[in-house]
Design an enzyme around this catalytic site. Structure first.
Site, PDB file in Angstrom:
ATOM      1  N   ASN A  90       0.077  -5.069  -3.449  1.00  0.00           N
ATOM      2  CA  ASN A  90      -0.599  -3.779  -3.404  1.00  0.00           C
ATOM      3  C   ASN A  90      -1.994  -3.969  -3.992  1.00  0.00           C
ATOM      4  OD1 ASN A  90       1.667  -2.357  -2.364  1.00  0.00           O
ATOM      5  ND2 ASN A  90       2.562  -2.280  -4.414  1.00  0.00           N
ATOM      6  N   GLN A  97      -0.746   0.249  -6.036  1.00  0.00           N
ATOM      7  CA  GLN A  97      -0.872  -0.622  -7.214  1.00  0.00           C
ATOM      8  C   GLN A  97      -0.899   0.221  -8.479  1.00  0.00           C
ATOM      9  OE1 GLN A  97      -4.251  -3.314  -7.201  1.00  0.00           O
ATOM     10  NE2 GLN A  97      -3.524  -4.397  -9.033  1.00  0.00           N
ATOM     11  N   HIS A 103      -0.447  -9.383  -8.791  1.00  0.00           N
ATOM     12  CA  HIS A 103       0.935  -9.871  -8.732  1.00  0.00           C
ATOM     13  C   HIS A 103       1.445  -9.780  -7.306  1.00  0.00           C
ATOM     14  CE1 HIS A 103       0.804  -5.595  -9.713  1.00  0.00           C
ATOM     15  NE2 HIS A 103       1.907  -5.457  -9.002  1.00  0.00           N
ATOM     16  N   HIS A 105       4.814  -9.191  -5.147  1.00  0.00           N
ATOM     17  CA  HIS A 105       6.217  -8.782  -5.174  1.00  0.00           C
ATOM     18  C   HIS A 105       6.980  -9.712  -4.233  1.00  0.00           C
ATOM     19  CE1 HIS A 105       5.578  -4.598  -6.884  1.00  0.00           C
ATOM     20  NE2 HIS A 105       4.361  -4.848  -6.446  1.00  0.00           N
TER      21      HIS A 105
HETATM   22  P1  5GP Z   1       2.411  -2.391  -8.425  1.00  0.00           P
HETATM   23  O1  5GP Z   1       2.793  -0.939  -8.284  1.00  0.00           O
HETATM   24  O2  5GP Z   1       1.214  -2.542  -9.346  1.00  0.00           O
HETATM   25  O3  5GP Z   1       2.239  -3.108  -7.119  1.00  0.00           O
HETATM   26  O4  5GP Z   1       3.644  -3.099  -9.098  1.00  0.00           O
HETATM   27  C1  5GP Z   1       3.890  -3.035 -10.471  1.00  0.00           C
HETATM   28  C2  5GP Z   1       5.346  -3.346 -10.685  1.00  0.00           C
HETATM   29  O5  5GP Z   1       5.536  -3.609 -12.045  1.00  0.00           O
HETATM   30  C3  5GP Z   1       6.288  -2.200 -10.300  1.00  0.00           C
HETATM   31  O6  5GP Z   1       7.200  -2.632  -9.303  1.00  0.00           O
HETATM   32  C4  5GP Z   1       6.993  -1.872 -11.614  1.00  0.00           C
HETATM   33  O7  5GP Z   1       8.353  -1.536 -11.444  1.00  0.00           O
HETATM   34  C5  5GP Z   1       6.804  -3.134 -12.425  1.00  0.00           C
HETATM   35  N1  5GP Z   1       6.749  -2.928 -13.858  1.00  0.00           N
HETATM   36  C6  5GP Z   1       6.052  -1.960 -14.512  1.00  0.00           C
HETATM   37  N2  5GP Z   1       6.214  -2.088 -15.845  1.00  0.00           N
HETATM   38  C7  5GP Z   1       7.030  -3.170 -16.026  1.00  0.00           C
HETATM   39  C8  5GP Z   1       7.561  -3.808 -17.205  1.00  0.00           C
HETATM   40  O8  5GP Z   1       7.313  -3.416 -18.339  1.00  0.00           O
HETATM   41  N3  5GP Z   1       8.371  -4.875 -16.997  1.00  0.00           N
HETATM   42  C9  5GP Z   1       8.664  -5.346 -15.742  1.00  0.00           C
HETATM   43  N4  5GP Z   1       9.483  -6.410 -15.671  1.00  0.00           N
HETATM   44  N5  5GP Z   1       8.181  -4.774 -14.614  1.00  0.00           N
HETATM   45  C10 5GP Z   1       7.371  -3.700 -14.769  1.00  0.00           C
END
Ligand code: 5GP
Length: 117
Positions: A90, A97, A103, A105
């Site tokens: 994302n 995001q 990162h 996924h």
């Molecule tokens: P994004 O939305 O930025 O693409 O993905 C961020 C991801 O980080 C989400 O899937 C969310 O569930 C994960 N995430 C957020 N906070 C934490 C955390 O404290 N620990 C872990 N292991 N994952 C997290």
């Protein structure tokens, strides 16, 4: 007040300041299980270099980005899903995001529809 930039969530995790299940680590990157998984396997593969978004990558990051793709494949294989997994990045809040430290996924372990939502 120090001039140090604040650490991202993922920098705190790799510094072991915040707990997470770390499934892989090398000199360039690490992988953790997502805290809110959307599939049986949902792993985040994270460069130790904290670039906020993919679009912030520069030509010097080319090898690092390639490394992430190869390691993602190894992780999917290790999870038992080497033939059926999805990688998602994302880029920006409007794409979903929420953590501004690049990162990938790695999602696998259930049927994955196309197009994604
Ligand atoms: P994004 O939305 O930025 O693409 O993905 C961020 C991801 O980080 C989400 O899937 C969310 O569930 C994960 N995430 C957020 N906070 C934490 C955390 O404290 N620990 C872990 N292991 N994952 C997290």
């Amino acid at each position: 007040m120090s001039g140090e930039p604040s650490k991202t969530l993922f920098e705190k995790i790799i510094a072991r300041e915040i707990p997470a299940t770390i499934v892989f680590e090398d000199e360039l990157c690490f992988a953790i299980r997502d805290i809110n998984p959307v599939a049986p396997t949902h792993i985040l593969l994270i460069p130790k270099k904290p670039m906020p978004r993919l679009c912030d990558a520069v030509p010097e990051d080319q090898a690092l980005l390639g490394h992430l793709m190869l390691i993602a494949t190894r992780i999917a294989e290790a999870e038992g899903y080497g033939d059926a997994y999805r990688l998602v990045v994302n880029n920006g809040a409007a794409s979903g995001q929420s953590v501004f430290h690049l990162h990938l996924h790695i999602i696998a372990g259930r049927p994955l529809k196309w197009p994604p939502g």
